[in-house]
Design a protein around this motif. Structure first.
Motif, PDB file in Angstrom:
ATOM      1  N   THR A   7       0.849  -1.192   0.000  1.00 26.61           N
ATOM      2  CA  THR A   7       0.000   0.000   0.000  1.00 26.61           C
ATOM      3  C   THR A   7       0.879   1.235   0.000  1.00 26.61           C
ATOM      4  O   THR A   7       1.832   1.340   0.776  1.00 26.61           O
ATOM      5  CB  THR A   7      -0.913   0.031   1.242  1.00 26.61           C
ATOM      6  OG1 THR A   7      -0.100  -0.012   2.405  1.00 26.61           O
ATOM      7  CG2 THR A   7      -1.840  -1.178   1.231  1.00 26.61           C
ATOM      8  N   ARG A   8       0.574   2.149  -0.869  1.00 19.52           N
ATOM      9  CA  ARG A   8       1.332   3.391  -0.966  1.00 19.52           C
ATOM     10  C   ARG A   8       0.539   4.520  -0.319  1.00 19.52           C
ATOM     11  O   ARG A   8      -0.601   4.776  -0.683  1.00 19.52           O
ATOM     12  CB  ARG A   8       1.641   3.726  -2.420  1.00 19.52           C
ATOM     13  CG  ARG A   8       2.546   2.696  -3.087  1.00 19.52           C
ATOM     14  CD  ARG A   8       2.906   3.115  -4.488  1.00 19.52           C
ATOM     15  NE  ARG A   8       3.806   2.142  -5.109  1.00 19.52           N
ATOM     16  CZ  ARG A   8       4.273   2.256  -6.349  1.00 19.52           C
ATOM     17  NH1 ARG A   8       3.925   3.286  -7.106  1.00 19.52           N
ATOM     18  NH2 ARG A   8       5.080   1.339  -6.844  1.00 19.52           N
ATOM     19  N   THR A   9       1.173   5.145   0.614  1.00 19.92           N
ATOM     20  CA  THR A   9       0.527   6.245   1.309  1.00 19.92           C
ATOM     21  C   THR A   9       0.732   7.532   0.522  1.00 19.92           C
ATOM     22  O   THR A   9       1.860   7.906   0.217  1.00 19.92           O
ATOM     23  CB  THR A   9       1.108   6.412   2.720  1.00 19.92           C
ATOM     24  OG1 THR A   9       0.968   5.175   3.417  1.00 19.92           O
ATOM     25  CG2 THR A   9       0.393   7.506   3.471  1.00 19.92           C
ATOM     26  N   LYS A  10      -0.354   8.149   0.216  1.00 19.96           N
ATOM     27  CA  LYS A  10      -0.274   9.412  -0.512  1.00 19.96           C
ATOM     28  C   LYS A  10       0.304  10.478   0.399  1.00 19.96           C
ATOM     29  O   LYS A  10      -0.150  10.658   1.525  1.00 19.96           O
ATOM     30  CB  LYS A  10      -1.661   9.825  -1.001  1.00 19.96           C
ATOM     31  CG  LYS A  10      -1.641  11.049  -1.901  1.00 19.96           C
ATOM     32  CD  LYS A  10      -3.034  11.348  -2.420  1.00 19.96           C
ATOM     33  CE  LYS A  10      -3.015  12.564  -3.335  1.00 19.96           C
ATOM     34  NZ  LYS A  10      -4.375  12.880  -3.835  1.00 19.96           N
ATOM     35  N   GLN A  11       1.353  11.147  -0.083  1.00 19.71           N
ATOM     36  CA  GLN A  11       1.993  12.171   0.730  1.00 19.71           C
ATOM     37  C   GLN A  11       1.078  13.371   0.918  1.00 19.71           C
ATOM     38  O   GLN A  11       0.424  13.835  -0.009  1.00 19.71           O
ATOM     39  CB  GLN A  11       3.306  12.627   0.097  1.00 19.71           C
ATOM     40  CG  GLN A  11       4.396  11.576   0.129  1.00 19.71           C
ATOM     41  CD  GLN A  11       5.711  12.134  -0.390  1.00 19.71           C
ATOM     42  OE1 GLN A  11       5.742  13.170  -1.029  1.00 19.71           O
ATOM     43  NE2 GLN A  11       6.789  11.435  -0.085  1.00 19.71           N
ATOM     44  N   SER A  12       1.052  13.846   2.130  1.00 17.40           N
ATOM     45  CA  SER A  12       0.248  15.027   2.424  1.00 17.40           C
ATOM     46  C   SER A  12       0.933  16.259   1.862  1.00 17.40           C
ATOM     47  O   SER A  12       2.168  16.330   1.822  1.00 17.40           O
ATOM     48  CB  SER A  12       0.073  15.183   3.937  1.00 17.40           C
ATOM     49  OG  SER A  12      -0.539  14.049   4.491  1.00 17.40           O
ATOM     50  N   PRO A  13       0.175  17.231   1.401  1.00 18.08           N
ATOM     51  CA  PRO A  13       0.800  18.461   0.897  1.00 18.08           C
ATOM     52  C   PRO A  13       1.534  19.177   2.012  1.00 18.08           C
ATOM     53  O   PRO A  13       1.160  19.103   3.183  1.00 18.08           O
ATOM     54  CB  PRO A  13      -0.402  19.277   0.400  1.00 18.08           C
ATOM     55  CG  PRO A  13      -1.585  18.715   1.129  1.00 18.08           C
ATOM     56  CD  PRO A  13      -1.287  17.267   1.323  1.00 18.08           C
ATOM     57  N   GLU A  18       5.318  26.542   5.449  1.00 17.74           N
ATOM     58  CA  GLU A  18       6.625  25.927   5.195  1.00 17.74           C
ATOM     59  C   GLU A  18       7.102  26.247   3.787  1.00 17.74           C
ATOM     60  O   GLU A  18       8.274  26.573   3.575  1.00 17.74           O
ATOM     61  CB  GLU A  18       6.521  24.415   5.381  1.00 17.74           C
ATOM     62  CG  GLU A  18       7.839  23.678   5.179  1.00 17.74           C
ATOM     63  CD  GLU A  18       7.695  22.173   5.343  1.00 17.74           C
ATOM     64  OE1 GLU A  18       8.380  21.435   4.597  1.00 17.74           O
ATOM     65  OE2 GLU A  18       6.895  21.749   6.199  1.00 17.74           O
ATOM     66  N   VAL A  19       6.177  26.167   2.824  1.00 16.27           N
ATOM     67  CA  VAL A  19       6.516  26.488   1.435  1.00 16.27           C
ATOM     68  C   VAL A  19       6.893  27.957   1.305  1.00 16.27           C
ATOM     69  O   VAL A  19       7.878  28.314   0.649  1.00 16.27           O
ATOM     70  CB  VAL A  19       5.330  26.154   0.500  1.00 16.27           C
ATOM     71  CG1 VAL A  19       5.623  26.607  -0.930  1.00 16.27           C
ATOM     72  CG2 VAL A  19       5.034  24.656   0.519  1.00 16.27           C
ATOM     73  N   ALA A  20       6.116  28.826   1.936  1.00 15.43           N
ATOM     74  CA  ALA A  20       6.388  30.268   1.871  1.00 15.43           C
ATOM     75  C   ALA A  20       7.717  30.602   2.550  1.00 15.43           C
ATOM     76  O   ALA A  20       8.495  31.416   2.045  1.00 15.43           O
ATOM     77  CB  ALA A  20       5.248  31.042   2.528  1.00 15.43           C
ATOM     78  N   ARG A  21       7.979  29.969   3.667  1.00 17.11           N
ATOM     79  CA  ARG A  21       9.221  30.215   4.392  1.00 17.11           C
ATOM     80  C   ARG A  21      10.421  29.820   3.535  1.00 17.11           C
ATOM     81  O   ARG A  21      11.417  30.547   3.458  1.00 17.11           O
ATOM     82  CB  ARG A  21       9.208  29.417   5.697  1.00 17.11           C
ATOM     83  CG  ARG A  21      10.434  29.586   6.573  1.00 17.11           C
ATOM     84  CD  ARG A  21      10.311  28.699   7.808  1.00 17.11           C
ATOM     85  NE  ARG A  21      11.500  28.750   8.620  1.00 17.11           N
ATOM     86  CZ  ARG A  21      11.743  29.661   9.544  1.00 17.11           C
ATOM     87  NH1 ARG A  21      10.870  30.615   9.770  1.00 17.11           N
ATOM     88  NH2 ARG A  21      12.864  29.637  10.246  1.00 17.11           N
ATOM     89  N   GLU A  22      10.323  28.673   2.883  1.00 16.93           N
ATOM     90  CA  GLU A  22      11.410  28.207   2.025  1.00 16.93           C
ATOM     91  C   GLU A  22      11.635  29.157   0.858  1.00 16.93           C
ATOM     92  O   GLU A  22      12.779  29.473   0.499  1.00 16.93           O
ATOM     93  CB  GLU A  22      11.091  26.807   1.514  1.00 16.93           C
ATOM     94  CG  GLU A  22      12.201  26.149   0.720  1.00 16.93           C
ATOM     95  CD  GLU A  22      11.856  24.733   0.323  1.00 16.93           C
ATOM     96  OE1 GLU A  22      11.710  24.468  -0.892  1.00 16.93           O
ATOM     97  OE2 GLU A  22      11.729  23.888   1.230  1.00 16.93           O
TER      98      GLU A  22
END
Length: 206
Positions: A7-13, A18-22
């Motif tokens: 089973t492959r766990t779908k990665q959470s966004p 965090e995206v803005a900080r990066e």
């Protein structure tokens, strides 16, 4: 044999902050390194990162806080880069000299503008104790790393700070001259220092 399904766990966004900080730190790193910290205002950082001023100040309480995080990121990149170059060598003496080979490669990059830590200290070291602390810690860690490498070849402890000074001087000279030659000159000088250190009798030896 029992069949097992994978089973492959779908990665959470990733969280938006965090995206803005990066994105903010990436833009700040690029701008600060190219133009100097004091030459970049928050409005320019807002435009380059695509993040509103309100959100920038929510992510970072001050411009100095952004500078701190940029330098901590640079410290990680430097440590990984030097360590990778050294790890490619197996002979202890060559592992030491690989530090200067790493510098030579870095100096040839189109965006090379010298050491970000030296640059930052020159701009803010006298007014921001935290920036000065980060810079000193970075330089101290580098010297400790060289101390570990010199210990591998059985050299005296005095060799590490001498090799560190060669590396620091090469970075400043290369930034001014726009040439990778200082790395090669520092490497040649390092070879002389290493050979001299290894030829001297150790304290307590007959």
């Amino acid at each position: 044999m029992e069949n097992k399904s994978v089973t492959r766990t779908k990665q959470s966004p990733r969280p938006a902050d965090e995206v803005a900080r990066e994105a903010a730190l990436e833009a700040a790193d690029r701008l600060f390194y190219a133009k100097g910290i004091q030459g970049v205002g928050m409005d320019e950082l807002r435009s380059a990162s695509g993040i509103s001023l309100k959100r920038l100040y929510r992510l970072f309480p001050s411009k100095d806080a952004i500078v701190e995080q940029v330098l901590l990121g640079r410290h990680r990149e430097w440590t990984e880069g030097v360590s990778s170059a050294v790890a490619r060598e197996t002979e202890p003496r060559q592992r030491l000299l690989a530090v200067y080979d790493f510098l030579a490669g870095w100096f040839t990059q189109d965006d090379f503008r010298g050491c970000a830590f030296i640059n930052s200290f020159g701009e803010l070291g006298g007014t921001s104790p935290r920036i000065a602390e980060i810079v000193r810690s970075h330089k101290d860690d580098f010297q400790k790393y060289l101390s570990a490498l010199t210990a591998e070849i059985g050299a005296p402890a005095t060799l590490a700070p001498q090799l560190a000074i060669l590396a620091e001087g090469a970075q400043t000279t290369a930034a001014i001259s726009g040439s990778a030659e200082p790395a090669r000159q520092a490497r040649a000088a390092a070879e002389v220092l290493i050979d001299s250190a290894l030829s001297r009798p150790r304290a307590g030896s007959d």
